[in-house]
Scaffold this motif. Structure first.
Motif, short mmCIF file in Angstrom:
data_model
loop_
_atom_site.label_atom_id
_atom_site.label_comp_id
_atom_site.label_asym_id
_atom_site.label_seq_id
_atom_site.Cartn_x
_atom_site.Cartn_y
_atom_site.Cartn_z
N THR A 216 0.77 -1.20 0.06
CA THR A 216 0.13 -0.05 -0.10
C THR A 216 0.61 1.31 -0.05
O THR A 216 0.74 2.32 -0.68
CB THR A 216 -1.11 0.05 1.24
N ILE A 217 1.95 1.14 0.73
CA ILE A 217 2.86 2.52 0.85
C ILE A 217 3.47 2.63 -0.39
O ILE A 217 3.43 3.76 -1.09
CB ILE A 217 3.68 2.24 1.97
N PHE A 218 4.23 1.47 -0.92
CA PHE A 218 4.79 1.72 -2.40
C PHE A 218 3.82 2.16 -3.58
O PHE A 218 4.10 3.05 -4.16
CB PHE A 218 5.54 0.38 -2.57
N GLY A 219 2.65 1.61 -3.36
CA GLY A 219 1.83 1.84 -4.57
C GLY A 219 1.26 3.37 -4.32
O GLY A 219 1.16 4.16 -5.32
N SER A 220 0.99 4.02 -3.18
CA SER A 220 0.71 5.27 -3.06
C SER A 220 1.88 6.17 -3.16
O SER A 220 1.73 7.15 -3.75
CB SER A 220 0.60 5.64 -1.38
N TRP A 221 3.13 5.69 -2.98
CA TRP A 221 4.29 6.57 -3.53
C TRP A 221 4.42 6.74 -5.05
O TRP A 221 4.66 7.61 -5.49
CB TRP A 221 5.56 5.82 -3.01
N ILE A 222 3.96 5.40 -5.68
CA ILE A 222 4.03 5.52 -7.00
C ILE A 222 3.06 6.34 -7.60
O ILE A 222 3.24 7.37 -8.59
CB ILE A 222 3.92 4.13 -7.48
#
Length: 139
Positions: free
Chosen positions: A100-106
């Motif tokens: 979720t964090i990595f996807g939100s950063w992307i």
């Protein structure tokens, strides 16, 4: 302590109340409820709202702050729903929280890219975490 014991005794209720509570709890729907917003069926909705937010910001139909907030709110929900819907093997390799964090950063990087050179990735993260950003709304 005597008053707390009396209060505990009152919380147990009568036998009729206990029977009604048991009946209500047996008729209740099991969790998760069908409309939970982190189900896989919500992914298209989140993606459509993200695209509409980008278009609204690009053509000046919404303020950039409101468009970015709605985009990042849906991006966070989309990433969470996608991470929760991932197969068990993927979840064992990459925990849903980190996905979720990595996807939100992307998603933040995509927003910064489409917004142009005046808004960078870190600006989007700062807006996300402060009011009226999506992170502040989520928490």
């Amino acid at each position: 302590t005597i008053l707390s014991c009396i209060g505990m005794a009152d919380s147990f209720g009568t036998a009729g109340e206990v029977a009604v509570k048991a009946q209500v709890s047996s008729n209740a729907r099991p969790y998760p409820r069908p409309g939970a917003p982190f189900k896989k069926r919500w992914l298209p909705f989140y993606l459509v709202v993200m695209a509409l937010s980008m278009l609204a910001a690009r053509f000046g139909l919404m303020s950039e702050v409101a468009a970015e907030c709605s985009y990042m709110l849906c991006a966070s929900c989309c990433c969470f729903a996608g991470a929760q819907a991932a197969p068990k093997k993927v979840k064992a390799f990459l925990h849903p929280l980190f996905a979720t964090i990595f996807g939100s950063w992307i998603a933040a990087a995509i927003w910064a890219f489409q917004a142009g050179p005046r808004i960078g990735f870190f600006n989007v993260l700062v807006t996300y975490s402060s009011w009226p950003g999506a992170g502040a709304l989520i928490s």
